[in-house]
Design a protein around this motif. Sequence first.
Motif, PDB file in Angstrom:
ATOM      1  N   SER A  66      47.328  59.130  36.567  1.00 34.95           N
ATOM      2  CA  SER A  66      47.756  59.146  35.243  1.00 34.95           C
ATOM      3  C   SER A  66      48.511  60.382  34.687  1.00 34.95           C
ATOM      4  O   SER A  66      49.353  60.168  34.188  1.00 34.95           O
ATOM      5  CB  SER A  66      46.377  58.970  34.409  1.00 34.95           C
ATOM      6  N   ASN A  67      48.244  61.510  35.068  1.00 30.83           N
ATOM      7  CA  ASN A  67      48.994  62.453  34.763  1.00 30.83           C
ATOM      8  C   ASN A  67      50.196  62.502  35.096  1.00 30.83           C
ATOM      9  O   ASN A  67      51.187  62.995  34.610  1.00 30.83           O
ATOM     10  CB  ASN A  67      48.048  63.829  35.262  1.00 30.83           C
ATOM     11  N   ALA A  68      50.436  62.287  36.371  1.00 30.69           N
ATOM     12  CA  ALA A  68      51.896  62.266  37.193  1.00 30.69           C
ATOM     13  C   ALA A  68      52.503  61.228  36.522  1.00 30.69           C
ATOM     14  O   ALA A  68      53.744  61.447  36.239  1.00 30.69           O
ATOM     15  CB  ALA A  68      51.602  61.768  38.720  1.00 30.69           C
ATOM     16  N   LEU A  69      52.036  60.080  36.291  1.00 28.11           N
ATOM     17  CA  LEU A  69      52.867  58.955  35.528  1.00 28.11           C
ATOM     18  C   LEU A  69      53.114  59.406  33.930  1.00 28.11           C
ATOM     19  O   LEU A  69      54.329  59.148  33.651  1.00 28.11           O
ATOM     20  CB  LEU A  69      51.875  57.715  35.298  1.00 28.11           C
ATOM     21  N   LEU A  70      52.400  60.127  33.484  1.00 29.19           N
ATOM     22  CA  LEU A  70      52.652  60.671  32.010  1.00 29.19           C
ATOM     23  C   LEU A  70      53.693  61.550  32.151  1.00 29.19           C
ATOM     24  O   LEU A  70      54.724  61.743  31.411  1.00 29.19           O
ATOM     25  CB  LEU A  70      51.575  61.226  31.234  1.00 29.19           C
ATOM     26  N   PHE A  71      53.671  62.390  33.374  1.00 30.50           N
ATOM     27  CA  PHE A  71      54.674  63.500  33.546  1.00 30.50           C
ATOM     28  C   PHE A  71      56.010  62.836  33.713  1.00 30.50           C
ATOM     29  O   PHE A  71      57.099  63.386  33.338  1.00 30.50           O
ATOM     30  CB  PHE A  71      54.214  64.283  34.551  1.00 30.50           C
ATOM     31  N   ASN A  72      56.031  61.954  34.583  1.00 34.52           N
ATOM     32  CA  ASN A  72      57.221  61.149  35.094  1.00 34.52           C
ATOM     33  C   ASN A  72      57.738  60.587  33.767  1.00 34.52           C
ATOM     34  O   ASN A  72      58.994  60.526  33.762  1.00 34.52           O
ATOM     35  CB  ASN A  72      56.854  59.999  35.978  1.00 34.52           C
ATOM     36  N   GLU A  73      57.106  59.932  32.936  1.00 33.75           N
ATOM     37  CA  GLU A  73      57.535  59.292  31.610  1.00 33.75           C
ATOM     38  C   GLU A  73      58.319  60.485  30.851  1.00 33.75           C
ATOM     39  O   GLU A  73      59.312  60.278  30.280  1.00 33.75           O
ATOM     40  CB  GLU A  73      56.574  58.599  31.019  1.00 33.75           C
ATOM     41  N   LEU A  74      57.801  61.741  30.706  1.00 33.49           N
ATOM     42  CA  LEU A  74      58.230  62.778  29.930  1.00 33.49           C
ATOM     43  C   LEU A  74      59.601  63.254  30.775  1.00 33.49           C
ATOM     44  O   LEU A  74      60.778  63.377  29.860  1.00 33.49           O
ATOM     45  CB  LEU A  74      57.125  63.807  30.182  1.00 33.49           C
ATOM     46  N   GLN A  75      59.580  63.234  31.987  1.00 32.13           N
ATOM     47  CA  GLN A  75      60.739  63.623  32.808  1.00 32.13           C
ATOM     48  C   GLN A  75      61.849  62.430  32.403  1.00 32.13           C
ATOM     49  O   GLN A  75      63.104  62.967  32.197  1.00 32.13           O
ATOM     50  CB  GLN A  75      60.618  63.560  34.130  1.00 32.13           C
ATOM     51  N   LEU A  99      52.205  66.612  40.739  1.00 32.96           N
ATOM     52  CA  LEU A  99      52.911  65.782  39.642  1.00 32.96           C
ATOM     53  C   LEU A  99      54.068  64.704  39.939  1.00 32.96           C
ATOM     54  O   LEU A  99      54.294  63.935  39.273  1.00 32.96           O
ATOM     55  CB  LEU A  99      53.449  66.419  38.338  1.00 32.96           C
ATOM     56  N   ASN A 100      54.390  64.941  41.375  1.00 31.54           N
ATOM     57  CA  ASN A 100      55.156  63.898  42.009  1.00 31.54           C
ATOM     58  C   ASN A 100      54.663  62.597  42.347  1.00 31.54           C
ATOM     59  O   ASN A 100      53.756  62.691  43.546  1.00 31.54           O
ATOM     60  CB  ASN A 100      56.005  64.492  43.127  1.00 31.54           C
ATOM     61  N   ILE A 101      54.749  61.570  41.689  1.00 29.59           N
ATOM     62  CA  ILE A 101      53.945  60.273  41.826  1.00 29.59           C
ATOM     63  C   ILE A 101      54.087  59.898  43.296  1.00 29.59           C
ATOM     64  O   ILE A 101      53.109  59.526  44.028  1.00 29.59           O
ATOM     65  CB  ILE A 101      54.349  59.103  40.802  1.00 29.59           C
ATOM     66  N   SER A 102      55.225  59.829  43.998  1.00 31.74           N
ATOM     67  CA  SER A 102      55.170  59.256  45.514  1.00 31.74           C
ATOM     68  C   SER A 102      54.422  60.346  46.332  1.00 31.74           C
ATOM     69  O   SER A 102      53.728  59.881  47.228  1.00 31.74           O
ATOM     70  CB  SER A 102      56.791  59.395  45.759  1.00 31.74           C
ATOM     71  N   LYS A 103      54.787  61.688  46.147  1.00 28.46           N
ATOM     72  CA  LYS A 103      53.766  62.691  47.067  1.00 28.46           C
ATOM     73  C   LYS A 103      52.407  62.539  46.900  1.00 28.46           C
ATOM     74  O   LYS A 103      51.551  62.601  47.625  1.00 28.46           O
ATOM     75  CB  LYS A 103      54.325  63.969  46.759  1.00 28.46           C
ATOM     76  N   LEU A 104      52.121  62.256  45.359  1.00 24.07           N
ATOM     77  CA  LEU A 104      50.531  62.118  44.843  1.00 24.07           C
ATOM     78  C   LEU A 104      50.140  61.058  45.836  1.00 24.07           C
ATOM     79  O   LEU A 104      49.031  61.015  46.404  1.00 24.07           O
ATOM     80  CB  LEU A 104      50.465  61.942  43.716  1.00 24.07           C
ATOM     81  N   LEU A 105      50.621  59.728  45.610  1.00 26.67           N
ATOM     82  CA  LEU A 105      50.041  58.582  46.237  1.00 26.67           C
ATOM     83  C   LEU A 105      50.074  58.912  47.866  1.00 26.67           C
ATOM     84  O   LEU A 105      49.062  58.215  48.445  1.00 26.67           O
ATOM     85  CB  LEU A 105      51.032  57.286  46.029  1.00 26.67           C
ATOM     86  N   ALA A 106      50.955  59.281  48.540  1.00 27.40           N
ATOM     87  CA  ALA A 106      50.807  59.716  49.983  1.00 27.40           C
ATOM     88  C   ALA A 106      49.649  60.516  50.157  1.00 27.40           C
ATOM     89  O   ALA A 106      49.063  60.349  51.074  1.00 27.40           O
ATOM     90  CB  ALA A 106      52.045  60.260  50.487  1.00 27.40           C
ATOM     91  N   SER A 107      49.364  61.571  49.391  1.00 29.00           N
ATOM     92  CA  SER A 107      48.116  62.470  49.720  1.00 29.00           C
ATOM     93  C   SER A 107      47.004  61.522  49.479  1.00 29.00           C
ATOM     94  O   SER A 107      45.953  61.911  50.431  1.00 29.00           O
ATOM     95  CB  SER A 107      48.374  63.538  48.605  1.00 29.00           C
ATOM     96  N   ILE A 108      46.791  60.839  48.524  1.00 26.82           N
ATOM     97  CA  ILE A 108      45.677  59.924  48.384  1.00 26.82           C
ATOM     98  C   ILE A 108      45.366  59.151  49.647  1.00 26.82           C
ATOM     99  O   ILE A 108      44.044  59.070  50.006  1.00 26.82           O
ATOM    100  CB  ILE A 108      45.606  59.128  47.026  1.00 26.82           C
ATOM    101  N   ILE A 109      46.575  58.355  49.885  1.00 24.76           N
ATOM    102  CA  ILE A 109      46.575  57.551  51.492  1.00 24.76           C
ATOM    103  C   ILE A 109      45.755  58.396  52.411  1.00 24.76           C
ATOM    104  O   ILE A 109      44.831  57.889  53.237  1.00 24.76           O
ATOM    105  CB  ILE A 109      47.634  57.071  51.483  1.00 24.76           C
ATOM    106  N   ARG A 110      46.404  59.541  52.755  1.00 26.70           N
ATOM    107  CA  ARG A 110      45.917  60.580  53.737  1.00 26.70           C
ATOM    108  C   ARG A 110      44.373  60.916  53.681  1.00 26.70           C
ATOM    109  O   ARG A 110      43.600  60.913  54.313  1.00 26.70           O
ATOM    110  CB  ARG A 110      46.786  61.786  53.761  1.00 26.70           C
ATOM    111  N   LEU A 111      44.114  61.138  52.465  1.00 25.37           N
ATOM    112  CA  LEU A 111      42.754  61.540  51.998  1.00 25.37           C
ATOM    113  C   LEU A 111      41.587  60.357  52.466  1.00 25.37           C
ATOM    114  O   LEU A 111      40.817  60.408  53.027  1.00 25.37           O
ATOM    115  CB  LEU A 111      42.672  62.142  50.600  1.00 25.37           C
ATOM    116  N   ILE A 112      42.050  59.238  51.934  1.00 29.29           N
ATOM    117  CA  ILE A 112      41.199  58.006  52.090  1.00 29.29           C
ATOM    118  C   ILE A 112      40.909  57.853  53.730  1.00 29.29           C
ATOM    119  O   ILE A 112      39.958  57.245  54.017  1.00 29.29           O
ATOM    120  CB  ILE A 112      41.885  56.682  51.271  1.00 29.29           C
TER     121      ILE A 112
END
Length: 460
Positions: A264-273, A126-139
């Motif tokens: 999308s989930n991470a962004l919503l969570f960040n907005e809630l935070q 749910l941490n957007i920065s870590k999530l995007l970094a994980s997506i980059i590695r996977l791709i």
Amino acid sequence: KQPFVKILSKHLIQNFYPVVKILLREGVFVNARAKKKKVTFDKNENLRIIAGMGKVQKAVVTETKQIVEQLEKTKTVLETVKVEKAVTNETKQIAKQLEETKITLDKKVKQLEILHKIGETLTLQLNISKLLASIIRLISQKTLTEKISIMLVDKRTKQLRIKAAKGVTKTKIKIIRFKMGEGVAGWVAREGKPVLIKNVLRTSRFKNIMNRKEKRQLICVPLKVRTKTIGVISVEEKVGGLVFTRDDLTILTTIGYEAAIAVSNALLFNELQQSYFNTITALVKAMEAKEPYTQGHSDRVKKYALAIAIKLKLSKENIELIKRFGALHDIGKIGIPIRILNKPDKLTKEEWKIIKGHPHIGVTIIKTIDFMKLAKPIILSHHERYDGKGYPLGLRNKKIPLLAKIFAVADAYDAMLSERPYRKAFSKEYALAELAHGAGTQFDPRFARAAIRALKRLKG
């Protein structure tokens, strides 16, 4: 004259004669007995059997049977070969179909592995920065790509901005923007469709918007949740100069579909935070507004703490925690009566005891908010002393959390620079000298020295 001629009709002789002629010519009847007999042909090609025709007839029938049997066997062999050939062709077709099916299944398995990998690494992040970094590695792993960028739609400007990248310069990350429909990324975001381009300059839709020197290939897929596009993933320059294929497009589209949900989930969570955080920050500022002598204290302490953390070369994670929660270190003072906070005279023992309770009050406020639990060490322990004479727990030396040690120095520094009802503000030189004096007793020596170096250069 001869019994054999009487038996055979003229028709039979005419039809059988050529066969016998060939058989005799080829030496079919040449055997021990046949060598003693004479067989001749007249000029009219009429068969004349001089003697022993009964035996010749028997020999012809026997040999003919053998030939027929041999022909039957040959016919059987030929038919068997024909069947085997048909079976072989059919087997080849089946083998080809099985190979094609295997390739298709391998692709499906690869897609399922990607989905499983995404499920393991992305959906729970749910941490957007870590999530995007994980997506980059996977791709990068799945497509062997050297340049990757993830762009998200800015809610305010409605433009695409790079939020995570690999192989892209920091300058480009800062300046690149695309409106909806602009460039390849803008087109994909607007249309919600993936594209595979093997040469941008040869693609009429995009060639006018690209640098003429860049004959690059790329894949761009949308990050789409239901009917809404929240961003795009773009990849360029496959490792080793290899060409992108339809399989690469399929893999990236699969990743894009799952990544969109996770993002999308991470962004919503960040907005809630952020909503929680904004509410609590507003409460802190409201409290400071009632205490004019400490107005702006929380923001200043956060600024000092950041300067010290950078001087100490702390990790990005710790610096991020200071940025997010630094202003909340005194949140517990919300529960302290204003009359005590603003008292112009010296506090009584009872009042001092109430003041010392504000770290516990602060922890109580945040304990039900999961994402703010990371702020607990700062809120609870920023009044602890290196020699163990602080509050509320009397921790000392290594038992004091790292960030709490930083805030102990930053908080004391700002307190000395701030005016109080019972005294005027001290000078910056005096405050820095007091930090040096308190090293080893009130403050961790290493942190005190770093603070002095950092705060000397800091304005305000």
